[in-house]
Design a protein around this motif. Structure first.
Motif, PDB file in Angstrom:
ATOM      1  N   UNK A  75      82.961 -32.905  46.524  1.00 57.35           N
ATOM      2  CA  UNK A  75      83.612 -31.889  47.378  1.00 57.35           C
ATOM      3  C   UNK A  75      85.113 -32.130  47.457  1.00 57.35           C
ATOM      4  N   UNK A  76      85.477 -33.404  47.628  1.00 53.56           N
ATOM      5  CA  UNK A  76      86.893 -33.784  47.690  1.00 53.56           C
ATOM      6  C   UNK A  76      87.632 -33.412  46.418  1.00 53.56           C
ATOM      7  N   UNK A  77      87.018 -33.690  45.255  1.00 52.37           N
ATOM      8  CA  UNK A  77      87.649 -33.355  43.967  1.00 52.37           C
ATOM      9  C   UNK A  77      87.821 -31.849  43.803  1.00 52.37           C
ATOM     10  N   UNK A  78      86.800 -31.075  44.228  1.00 51.45           N
ATOM     11  CA  UNK A  78      86.895 -29.611  44.135  1.00 51.45           C
ATOM     12  C   UNK A  78      88.046 -29.091  44.997  1.00 51.45           C
ATOM     13  N   UNK A  79      88.150 -29.606  46.223  1.00 57.29           N
ATOM     14  CA  UNK A  79      89.188 -29.143  47.173  1.00 57.29           C
ATOM     15  C   UNK A  79      90.585 -29.568  46.689  1.00 57.29           C
ATOM     16  N   UNK A  80      90.677 -30.754  46.049  1.00 54.50           N
ATOM     17  CA  UNK A  80      91.984 -31.263  45.583  1.00 54.50           C
ATOM     18  C   UNK A  80      92.571 -30.425  44.449  1.00 54.50           C
ATOM     19  N   UNK A  81      91.708 -29.880  43.579  1.00 49.40           N
ATOM     20  CA  UNK A  81      92.224 -29.155  42.406  1.00 49.40           C
ATOM     21  C   UNK A  81      92.212 -27.640  42.573  1.00 49.40           C
ATOM     22  N   UNK A  82      91.412 -27.135  43.526  1.00 50.27           N
ATOM     23  CA  UNK A  82      91.224 -25.683  43.672  1.00 50.27           C
ATOM     24  C   UNK A  82      92.541 -24.914  43.905  1.00 50.27           C
ATOM     25  N   UNK A  83      93.443 -25.355  44.804  1.00 48.22           N
ATOM     26  CA  UNK A  83      94.652 -24.542  45.068  1.00 48.22           C
ATOM     27  C   UNK A  83      95.504 -24.295  43.828  1.00 48.22           C
ATOM     28  N   UNK A  84      95.704 -25.335  43.000  1.00 49.63           N
ATOM     29  CA  UNK A  84      96.600 -25.153  41.844  1.00 49.63           C
ATOM     30  C   UNK A  84      95.896 -24.425  40.697  1.00 49.63           C
ATOM     31  N   UNK A  85      94.618 -24.760  40.437  1.00 49.93           N
ATOM     32  CA  UNK A  85      93.914 -24.103  39.320  1.00 49.93           C
ATOM     33  C   UNK A  85      93.752 -22.607  39.597  1.00 49.93           C
ATOM     34  N   UNK A  86      93.273 -22.259  40.797  1.00 54.14           N
ATOM     35  CA  UNK A  86      93.095 -20.838  41.113  1.00 54.14           C
ATOM     36  C   UNK A  86      94.440 -20.135  41.298  1.00 54.14           C
ATOM     37  N   UNK A  87      95.452 -20.886  41.782  1.00 57.40           N
ATOM     38  CA  UNK A  87      96.807 -20.331  41.946  1.00 57.40           C
ATOM     39  C   UNK A  87      97.365 -19.819  40.627  1.00 57.40           C
ATOM     40  N   UNK A  88      97.119 -20.582  39.548  1.00 56.78           N
ATOM     41  CA  UNK A  88      97.617 -20.177  38.221  1.00 56.78           C
ATOM     42  C   UNK A  88      96.904 -18.917  37.734  1.00 56.78           C
ATOM     43  N   UNK A  89      95.559 -18.922  37.831  1.00 54.74           N
ATOM     44  CA  UNK A  89      94.788 -17.835  37.211  1.00 54.74           C
ATOM     45  C   UNK A  89      94.737 -16.566  38.056  1.00 54.74           C
ATOM     46  N   UNK A  90      94.849 -16.716  39.383  1.00 59.16           N
ATOM     47  CA  UNK A  90      94.802 -15.523  40.242  1.00 59.16           C
ATOM     48  C   UNK A  90      96.189 -14.947  40.519  1.00 59.16           C
ATOM     49  N   UNK A  91      97.182 -15.836  40.728  1.00 58.08           N
ATOM     50  CA  UNK A  91      98.511 -15.366  41.168  1.00 58.08           C
ATOM     51  C   UNK A  91      99.640 -15.750  40.211  1.00 58.08           C
ATOM     52  N   UNK A  92      99.296 -16.366  39.069  1.00 57.44           N
ATOM     53  CA  UNK A  92     100.292 -16.857  38.124  1.00 57.44           C
ATOM     54  C   UNK A  92     101.337 -17.754  38.806  1.00 57.44           C
ATOM     55  N   UNK A  93     100.872 -18.539  39.767  1.00 59.05           N
ATOM     56  CA  UNK A  93     101.758 -19.437  40.535  1.00 59.05           C
ATOM     57  C   UNK A  93     101.748 -20.807  39.852  1.00 59.05           C
ATOM     58  N   UNK A  94     102.752 -21.068  39.024  1.00 61.77           N
ATOM     59  CA  UNK A  94     102.767 -22.278  38.196  1.00 61.77           C
ATOM     60  C   UNK A  94     103.593 -23.416  38.782  1.00 61.77           C
ATOM     61  N   UNK A  95     104.491 -23.112  39.707  1.00 62.18           N
ATOM     62  CA  UNK A  95     105.395 -24.150  40.214  1.00 62.18           C
ATOM     63  C   UNK A  95     104.706 -25.046  41.232  1.00 62.18           C
ATOM     64  N   UNK A  96     105.014 -26.342  41.166  1.00 61.68           N
ATOM     65  CA  UNK A  96     104.532 -27.287  42.179  1.00 61.68           C
ATOM     66  C   UNK A  96     105.658 -28.282  42.453  1.00 61.68           C
TER      67      UNK A  96
END
Length: 313
Positions: A75-96
């Motif tokens: 669960x921790x691993x899913x929550x840690x990566x979800x914001x950036x992975x989905x950010x790229x594919x849903x909103x094209x948000x690449x900057x961190x």
């Protein structure tokens, strides 16, 4: 001197650009649907397993307690990566930003080390259950399991803790495009324009002392298990003993193969295609949290019955 300071400040405050699957921008929406589905199934699957183990007293056994530790880590691993992975594919948000990147890689590395430790404990559990069944309950007591859980948590946090600080001391003036949709230490350190020898040595030490050592000890425990099982005269008993290990062996393969592959690619993989690196990165992050609940619920009849009851009610 003033110009140098300005430039240094610019490098220190840089942002990194995360990468999706290269040359596949036109199908990002379809990829995002697949990833969303994988995240939903991972989070629901692991949450259901945790809920069932917590609410059913008959499942308060060492094997299921270790499984609940695995579910929490996934669960921790899913929550840690979800914001950036989905950010790229849903909103094209690449900057961190640097701090966000360092925080994310700390959680990813510490949780990966914890997952490796949990798989080792699960191998120890199977070893005791098959090789020393009469002492199983006296060896794996609840207080002892709690101490083991605390040790593996501290081990994960302590070993990953230096990563952000080792990276923070660098200035970043290389191309700022990372190889994955999330931050990894071995990926970020290549962006530095300083000497990365210390980071490289420490990263190698972490891989050898966690994944290397744990997989060796797991292999050793399975050699002992096979030795014991093969000495059982009854063919049916032999198969029954081995069948209790199948889900754990699947969990080991699903976790260790991508981790080892990704480490080798980052260290020696100049000739590997970026697509292979990217796909292996997604397998490493998305597949274990998705597959572990499925494999364990398929193999454990008790767990499967309880899951069906939860959804039929």
């Amino acid at each position: 001197a003033v110009l140098g300071t300005v430039n240094d400040t610019k490098f220190t405050l840089a942002v990194f650009l995360l990468t999706g699957i290269s040359q596949q921008e036109d199908i990002h929406l379809w990829i995002s649907i697949i990833f969303c589905l994988m995240y939903v199934l991972s989070i629901v699957g692991n949450s259901v397993i945790l809920f069932i183990i917590k609410t059913d007293p008959s499942l308060h056994e060492p094997m299921y307690i270790f499984l609940s530790m695995l579910a929490v880590t996934d669960l921790g691993l899913s929550i840690a990566t979800m914001p950036t992975i989905l950010g790229i594919y849903l909103f094209n948000s690449r900057e961190i930003g640097l701090d966000s990147c360092f925080a994310q890689l700390f959680f990813i590395h510490s949780l990966s080390i914890i997952e490796s430790s949990v798989l080792l404990l699960m191998a120890f559990d199977r070893f005791i259950a098959i090789c020393n069944p009469l002492r199983y309950a006296s060896i794996l007591t609840p207080p002892r399991i709690a101490k083991m859980g605390l040790v593996l948590l501290l081990r994960g946090v302590a070993l990953a803790f230096p990563f952000p600080f080792l990276l923070k001391r660098f200035q970043y003036c290389q191309a700022d495009v990372l190889s994955h949709s999330y931050c990894l230490h071995q990926d970020v350190m290549k962006m530095a324009c300083s000497d990365i020898t210390v980071n490289s040595i420490y990263g190698l030490f972490i891989i050898v002392s966690t994944v290397g050592l744990d997989s060796l000890l797991i292999l050793l425990s399975y050699v002992m298990i096979l030795k014991t099982v093969l000495s059982i005269t009854s063919h049916a008993e032999c198969l029954k003993a081995l069948s209790t290990c199948i889900s754990h062996v699947c969990a080991i393969l699903v976790f260790y193969m991508p981790v080892i592959g990704l480490s080798l690619i980052h260290r020696f993989g100049k000739s590997f295609s970026p697509l292979l690196q990217s796909l292996l990165g997604y397998v490493y992050m998305l597949v274990p949290p998705l597959m572990n609940p499925i494999v364990y619920s398929m193999k454990s009849k008790h767990l499967r019955v309880r899951i069906i009851k939860v959804f039929i009610k």
